[in-house]
Design an enzyme around this catalytic site. Structure first.
Site, PDB file in Angstrom:
ATOM      1  N   ARG A   3       0.814  -1.234   0.000  1.00  0.00           N
ATOM      2  CA  ARG A   3       0.000   0.000   0.000  1.00  0.00           C
ATOM      3  C   ARG A   3       0.839   1.272   0.000  1.00  0.00           C
ATOM      4  NH1 ARG A   3      -3.030  -2.912   3.909  1.00  0.00           N
ATOM      5  NH2 ARG A   3      -4.681  -4.094   2.863  1.00  0.00           N
ATOM      6  N   GLU A  19       8.231  16.982 -25.941  1.00  0.00           N
ATOM      7  CA  GLU A  19       7.698  17.495 -24.670  1.00  0.00           C
ATOM      8  C   GLU A  19       8.367  18.828 -24.300  1.00  0.00           C
ATOM      9  OE1 GLU A  19       5.151  16.149 -23.091  1.00  0.00           O
ATOM     10  OE2 GLU A  19       5.067  14.089 -23.838  1.00  0.00           O
ATOM     11  N   LYS A  79       7.130  22.358 -15.660  1.00  0.00           N
ATOM     12  CA  LYS A  79       6.259  21.271 -15.236  1.00  0.00           C
ATOM     13  C   LYS A  79       6.036  21.307 -13.727  1.00  0.00           C
ATOM     14  CE  LYS A  79       4.853  16.569 -15.502  1.00  0.00           C
ATOM     15  NZ  LYS A  79       4.901  15.292 -16.178  1.00  0.00           N
ATOM     16  N   GLU A  93      -4.458  16.923 -11.313  1.00  0.00           N
ATOM     17  CA  GLU A  93      -5.067  17.230 -12.602  1.00  0.00           C
ATOM     18  C   GLU A  93      -6.567  17.453 -12.509  1.00  0.00           C
ATOM     19  OE1 GLU A  93      -3.277  15.286 -15.951  1.00  0.00           O
ATOM     20  OE2 GLU A  93      -5.107  15.442 -17.119  1.00  0.00           O
ATOM     21  N   ARG A 107      -3.445  21.379 -14.725  1.00  0.00           N
ATOM     22  CA  ARG A 107      -2.458  20.375 -15.142  1.00  0.00           C
ATOM     23  C   ARG A 107      -2.780  19.732 -16.478  1.00  0.00           C
ATOM     24  NH1 ARG A 107       0.668  15.756 -11.485  1.00  0.00           N
ATOM     25  NH2 ARG A 107       1.680  14.745 -13.233  1.00  0.00           N
ATOM     26  N   ASN A 120      -1.153  18.100 -21.368  1.00  0.00           N
ATOM     27  CA  ASN A 120      -1.537  17.077 -22.337  1.00  0.00           C
ATOM     28  C   ASN A 120      -1.727  17.627 -23.745  1.00  0.00           C
ATOM     29  OD1 ASN A 120      -1.724  14.620 -20.734  1.00  0.00           O
ATOM     30  ND2 ASN A 120      -3.303  15.722 -19.606  1.00  0.00           N
ATOM     31  N   HIS A 126      -1.614  15.324 -26.675  1.00  0.00           N
ATOM     32  CA  HIS A 126      -1.624  13.946 -26.167  1.00  0.00           C
ATOM     33  C   HIS A 126      -2.908  13.197 -26.503  1.00  0.00           C
ATOM     34  CE1 HIS A 126       1.913  15.309 -24.088  1.00  0.00           C
ATOM     35  NE2 HIS A 126       2.074  14.177 -23.452  1.00  0.00           N
ATOM     36  N   HIS A 163       6.203   7.592 -27.957  1.00  0.00           N
ATOM     37  CA  HIS A 163       5.250   8.530 -27.364  1.00  0.00           C
ATOM     38  C   HIS A 163       5.505   9.962 -27.850  1.00  0.00           C
ATOM     39  CE1 HIS A 163       2.675  10.402 -24.361  1.00  0.00           C
ATOM     40  NE2 HIS A 163       3.709  11.116 -23.908  1.00  0.00           N
TER      41      HIS A 163
END
Lengths: 362, 362
Positions: A121, A185, A227, A237, A241, A245, A248, A265
């Site tokens: 966890r 990016e 960033k 987000e 945020r 994207n 994207h 990507h």
């Protein structure tokens, strides 16, 4: 310890952490201040291990350092590979005081980070990104996860690292195609928030593609600052945020259609940013000249500006319908209000989107 | 909306949530105030679905309610089954605004909760526990996860529900063996923090095992209050919360050895609490009479006080070595300082532990 490095901080309250950027940091920079227990599990892959694993071990003097070496590639960003990490942790009896270390690109970082989020966890982790893409993007901000056959990054967690170590020397062994993918990016930050940085990039692109160390350090630092600032304002987000994207939504559709790993990507994001700019122009937000600048900087980074030959508008619409940004079934996109200013919105004419898709698809 | 129900609140800042307890709540209590979007995915299993799925759907008027029905049993608490939930969410195009609803026992709750923690990096969920064990334990506190072949609950997340709805009527269809298993956790609260509640339980056990509705409501309410209080003080189990694991270190070893599902979790915890009490007595913390009371209340709940016939001390030591509570390889146990007062500690004589194991193993 190296003499000079640049440091910035991602401000997230009690989850704040430093990003350390410099030449030759790996192996010489002591990362044990970011290890709370005595055990470390380095997660890397078959490509990176022969190059940097021994150096990475040297960054954890006095710790028990175990390792798990994953197969390389986006095609392995799935539960089966993730389970190799859990197997190694349990076989070596790592407790919840252990620290996972991601040594590699975005896939390794996403999987090691998600494993750290889930193991018992939640345990600590440290990012040592070795690709340009992961140095400027995925290692910052705490997004972790794996792919599902029906969509990229559909299963994951927000889990912030304790620190990020970026050694620019690792880029010297990176294929040119992956340098270009990382630059997608970098360009994105200029387009969404930093018009001055965009202008700097237009001038510095030749130095960047030829791997000039000083230019790379500057580009990485400015990207991480941008960033980190966005993430600090909106960690999970819920608003701002999402502008990270840009390109994207189209890009994920291209990646999924092409099959994971066939398009990098960053390549898909490069093409996707041109599509987003094209739609922004059709909506009257940016000018023809702006669109030309976008295309030009993306071409100069060695990135594609078109889509796969066999991709249709229907492919795009179906794949974009499951995007995580959508709310109540309504498609949302990141669009450019001007060069250096992006917004996430569901308020655009479906006809304009259809025109953009027609213009790009055969 | 039913006339009477009891409500308590788990206080966790912006993750606080209510627990609603009463007779006949399922289907009549409107849960839409706890649904932020318009879609709901009910996660249940093949045993519970025919009994309560239609009622559960009625608790979400005006929502799109989809469902996924998992195979029943601890043996299915693994990645393959978890993936059935992701498959259903993606096929039905649920966005990050969706709400998962766990309708069933602890296994369904742990898996639906973990799926909610991971789907698109985290969505809302609601717990509707239908077994006594899950009503008094696993549905409260946000622990979610799945098993790994090398250990129980080794992969998971802390993810708090938006609300918990407990309808005591669902216990009327529960096998007696599972009532007993649930009572193990009820007794646990008495042993670790609530001596008065322990004394009440010693008197009320016959009413509880015969499913007297009023006694059950009282036992569930007091159990949830106790757990909610502990969780509010230590959400991520960095200290106090570990006392909720009384009997669980021994119990997990029994479960793993026996094979998931052959011993019920509560049965193993029942035997494990007797072992923890036995060790506490050997260390001089509690008296012979205290130990006799522990055994007696556990027997009266219909629970085992011994371990599987083929289990040795070595089995226990090896299985307990991977327990999540261990720090830097040091075994930690929950022991009773007195009846109604537990502590987590690694300060106990290994000889005393060996004596306890010898006394229970053949």
């Amino acid at each position: 310890m190296p003499d000079t490095f640049r440091e910035l901080r991602v401000e997230l309250g009690d989850r704040s952490y430093p990003i350390l950027i410099g030449k030759g940091l790996l192996g010489s920079f002591d990362l044990t201040p970011y290890v709370s227990g005595r055990t470390v599990m380095i997660v890397t892959n078959t490509t990176v291990a022969p190059l940097y694993l021994e150096q990475a071990r040297n960054s954890f003097p006095g710790c028990q350092v175990d390792e798990v070496i994953l197969p390389d590639g986006e095609a392995f960003k799935n539960w089966e590979t993730l389970n190799l990490i859990f197997d190694a942790l349990l076989k070596n009896r790592h407790s919840r005081k252990t620290t996972l270390v991601a040594l590699g690109g975005g896939v390794v970082g996403d999987m090691a980070g998600f494993a750290a989020a889930c193991y018992q966890r939640g345990v600590d982790f440290i990012q040592i990104p070795t690709t340009l893409l992961s140095q400027v993007d995925s290692s910052v901000g705490g997004k972790t996860g794996i792919n599902h056959p029906l969509g990229k990054n559909m299963v994951g967690a927000f889990h912030q690292p304790r620190s990020v170590l970026i050694d620019t020397d690792t880029l010297q062994t990176l294929p040119q195609r992956e340098i270009s993918a990382g630059l997608a990016e970098v360009i994105k930050y200029g387009l969404i928030r930093e018009p001055d940085f965009l202008a700097w990039l237009e001038g510095a692109m030749a130095s960047l593609t030829s791997l000039d160390s000083e230019a790379l350090t500057e580009a990485i630092y400015r990207s991480c600052v941008c960033k980190a600032d966005v993430v600090a304002q909106d960690e999970r987000e819920e608003g701002l945020r999402a502008i990270l994207n840009l390109g994207h939504t189209f890009g994920h559709a291209i990646e999924t259609h092409a099959g994971y790993g066939n398009w990098l990507h960053g390549e898909a994001v490069g093409a996707g940013m041109v599509m987003a700019a094209d739609l922004s122009k059709r909506l009257g937000f940016i000018t023809d000249e702006d669109l030309r600048r976008v295309k030009s900087v993306i071409v100069s980074a060695g990135l594609p500006t078109g889509v796969p030959d066999d991709m249709t508008s229907d492919h795009f619409m179906n794949l974009m319908a499951v995007d995580k940004k959508n709310v109540n079934g309504q498609l949302r996109l990141i669009l450019l209000r001007s060069l250096g200013d992006a917004e996430v919105t569901d308020r655009f004419s479906p006809d304009a989107l259809a025109d953009t898709l027609s213009a790009f698809c055969h």
